[in-house]
Write an enzyme that holds these catalytic residues in place. Structure first.
Site, PDB file in Angstrom:
ATOM      1  N   SER A  17      20.764  93.753 -80.181  1.00  0.00           N
ATOM      2  CA  SER A  17      19.631  94.622 -79.997  1.00  0.00           C
ATOM      3  C   SER A  17      19.825  96.149 -80.065  1.00  0.00           C
ATOM      4  O   SER A  17      18.853  97.064 -80.821  1.00  0.00           O
ATOM      5  CB  SER A  17      18.778  94.090 -78.775  1.00  0.00           C
ATOM      6  N   ASP A  29      26.919  87.544 -76.152  1.00  0.00           N
ATOM      7  CA  ASP A  29      27.078  88.168 -77.463  1.00  0.00           C
ATOM      8  C   ASP A  29      28.187  87.542 -78.203  1.00  0.00           C
ATOM      9  O   ASP A  29      28.664  87.942 -79.223  1.00  0.00           O
ATOM     10  CB  ASP A  29      27.526  89.690 -77.156  1.00  0.00           C
ATOM     11  N   ARG A  80      20.633  94.811 -65.148  1.00  0.00           N
ATOM     12  CA  ARG A  80      20.153  95.918 -66.406  1.00  0.00           C
ATOM     13  C   ARG A  80      18.599  95.620 -66.088  1.00  0.00           C
ATOM     14  O   ARG A  80      17.830  96.462 -66.100  1.00  0.00           O
ATOM     15  CB  ARG A  80      20.548  95.400 -67.759  1.00  0.00           C
ATOM     16  N   ARG A 101      28.023  96.578 -74.596  1.00  0.00           N
ATOM     17  CA  ARG A 101      26.482  96.910 -74.444  1.00  0.00           C
ATOM     18  C   ARG A 101      26.387  98.252 -73.816  1.00  0.00           C
ATOM     19  O   ARG A 101      27.025  98.241 -72.522  1.00  0.00           O
ATOM     20  CB  ARG A 101      26.004  95.778 -73.713  1.00  0.00           C
ATOM     21  N   LYS A 115      13.321  95.011 -72.892  1.00  0.00           N
ATOM     22  CA  LYS A 115      13.604  95.379 -74.233  1.00  0.00           C
ATOM     23  C   LYS A 115      12.913  96.966 -74.412  1.00  0.00           C
ATOM     24  O   LYS A 115      12.745  97.534 -75.427  1.00  0.00           O
ATOM     25  CB  LYS A 115      12.836  94.592 -75.491  1.00  0.00           C
TER      26      LYS A 115
END
Length: 503
Positions: free
Chosen positions: A81, A138, A180, A253, A306
């Site tokens: 992303s 991932d 996160r 990330r 997101k």
């Protein structure tokens, strides 16, 4: 580009008008793959996305969302992303974290900084401790075993050179250290306890033993492995972090490691962390900044998980507004305290409602949104929940497109990478892999599949169609959106995906 020559002013498009509202919708984790029982997008009831695919043949196509198309080292590297939204917003392909690190390693520049395993034996370091976090998100779930085995072998070679090198602790990325989403300090505390205090509910004498035994527990996976500490023959932790230690953090990330010093600078605006080994990609002159400087009033929205992707990453790893008088960013709080398969609809409806209202208010020239369902629920490996998630995302797209219809606007619907379209691990021939009990092995990572992009709406000028260019990728979307706003893209942007054919 000399400063005296530079101007934010975009040239008018010779054939496309200004003044149409444009909705840019990003379906997270929505790739295109062969229909089968493991393709949750195919199984789900998705009439809106189906209608886009089966509509005007020149208004739907596929684009690349992985590997070199988004700045990663090779086409064997799945997209994600962060790099996906970087490419969507920047309009150019920038070398991304993994590729930047590869270049720094190849040149030896990385050793001009602090420490790294490859160079420590030549630079006088005598003691190394590695605190690992297993992935399974991932990369393939279960790959932790192979990675740990490789790492332990590498550390053993350092030991042969007289360096005291060991793995000291570990745990799963979604359960230990890397919070996160929710400011869940219990996640951070588990990491602190294991890495700094040397305390964890599980102790082992080797990391390979730890990962194998913890993965053998019912419903265990790499993402959620509990914290563990490696101890010596006396039960004493082999490597808690203490005052005076140098700590280097490596992570694929960006947004999960801002509370550490690390391999890269992860937030150039906030200068986090203050110490790092490899300079981040310098992404400037993003499409968002250009459009705001050309009078395009912008609305961006997603839920917490997101939200940073349609703002920070879209804007070239920059926090905040370019012009607060021209932009509005809305964050819908994500569900907390549960895994995403428990509520697979997530906040798709709320995102769609806020976006619909923004469109109908006519206050904005562009709205851009991210619908996280396919990716976040896909990562759980729950096929039934992912099917529900895909339908929820499709329902949200319909609400947004209905609003665009009402205002005579234009839509661009695309995705940032694949995930929900293939939920099973496969062998080299493409056949599903089975475990020792004959059950399919679930895939929880992203994929290498291309993603769709569709354009349409009553405001789309007659004659606009996708060019016949098989090499298009996510970075080509920015120029496309600029065109639909009535502007030519900057000359150094990746080419637009559209052309205008005279009737």
């Amino acid at each position: 580009m000399g400063s005296a020559e530079f101007s934010w002013k975009l040239a008018d498009h010779p054939k496309l008008p200004k003044g149409k509202q444009v909705a840019v919708v990003v379906l997270d984790g929505w790739g295109e793959a062969i229909p089968n029982q493991y393709n949750c997008i195919h199984i789900a009831d998705t009439p809106t996305m189906d209608s886009l695919k089966n509509g005007a043949p020149n208004h739907w196509r596929l684009v690349k969302a992985h590997g070199k198309a988004v700045g990663l080292p090779t086409d064997d590297d799945m997209g994600n992303s962060e790099v996906g939204h970087n490419a969507l917003g920047a309009g150019r392909i920038y070398a991304q974290g993994a590729k930047l690190v590869d270049l720094a390693l190849a040149s030896g520049k990385i050793y001009d900084g602090e420490l790294l395993l490859q160079g420590v034996s030549e630079r006088g370091v005598k003691r190394i401790r590695v605190h690992i976090l297993t992935d399974g998100r991932d990369v393939l779930d279960g790959s932790s075993v192979g990675f740990v085995e490789t790492l332990e072998n590498d550390l053993a070679k350092l030991c042969e050179k007289g360096i005291d090198a060991r793995i000291a602790s570990g745990g799963g990325r979604m359960y230990v250290t890397m919070d996160r989403y929710e400011n869940d300090w219990n996640v951070v505390k588990r990491g602190w306890d294991a890495q700094v205090l040397g305390k964890a509910p599980h102790t082992f004498t080797s990391a390979l033993e730890a990962v194998k035994k913890l993965r053998a527990e019912p419903k265990a996976n790499d993402q959620y492995l509990p914290p563990f500490v490696i101890v010596d023959e006396n039960g004493k932790p082999v490597g808690p972090i203490v005052d005076g230690d140098a700590v280097v953090t490596l992570n694929f990330r960006a947004d999960r490691m801002i509370h550490y010093a690390g391999m890269l600078e992860y937030d150039g605006e906030l200068k986090l962390p203050s110490h790092y080994l490899v300079s981040p990609p310098e992404i400037e002159r993003t499409s968002g900044e250009y459009l705001v400087n050309n009078g395009i009033r912008t609305f961006a929205c997603s839920e917490t998980v997101k939200f940073g992707h349609v703002t920070f990453f879209w804007n070239g790893n920059r926090s905040g507004y370019f012009n607060p008088d021209m932009e509005e960013y809305v964050e819908v709080p994500s569900d907390s305290g549960i895994t995403f398969n428990v509520q697979p609809k997530m906040k798709a409806l709320e995102i769609a409602e806020k976006t619909r209202d923004a469109i109908l208010s006519r206050k904005f020239d562009q709205v851009r949104v991210n619908l996280p369902n396919g990716d976040m629920v896909g990562h759980t490996g729950d096929i039934e929940a992912t099917i529900v998630a895909c339908k929820a995302a499709d329902d949200a797209v319909k609400m947004i497109l209905d609003a665009i219809e009402q205002v005579g606007g234009i839509y661009v619907v695309t995705a940032d990478h694949g995930n929900a379209e293939d939920m099973v691990k496969r062998d080299k021939s493409g056949k599903p892999l089975l475990d020792k009990n004959g059950n399919i092995q679930i895939l929880t990572s992203h994929t290498l599949q291309p993603v769709p992009i569709a354009i349409g709406g009553p405001g789309l000028s007659p004659g606009v169609r996708f060019r016949n260019d098989p090499n298009g990728g996510l970075a080509n979307v920015a120029a496309t959106v600029m065109n639909l706003h009535g502007f030519e893209a900057p000359s150094d942007y990746e080419p637009t995906l559209v052309e205008v054919v005279d009737n």
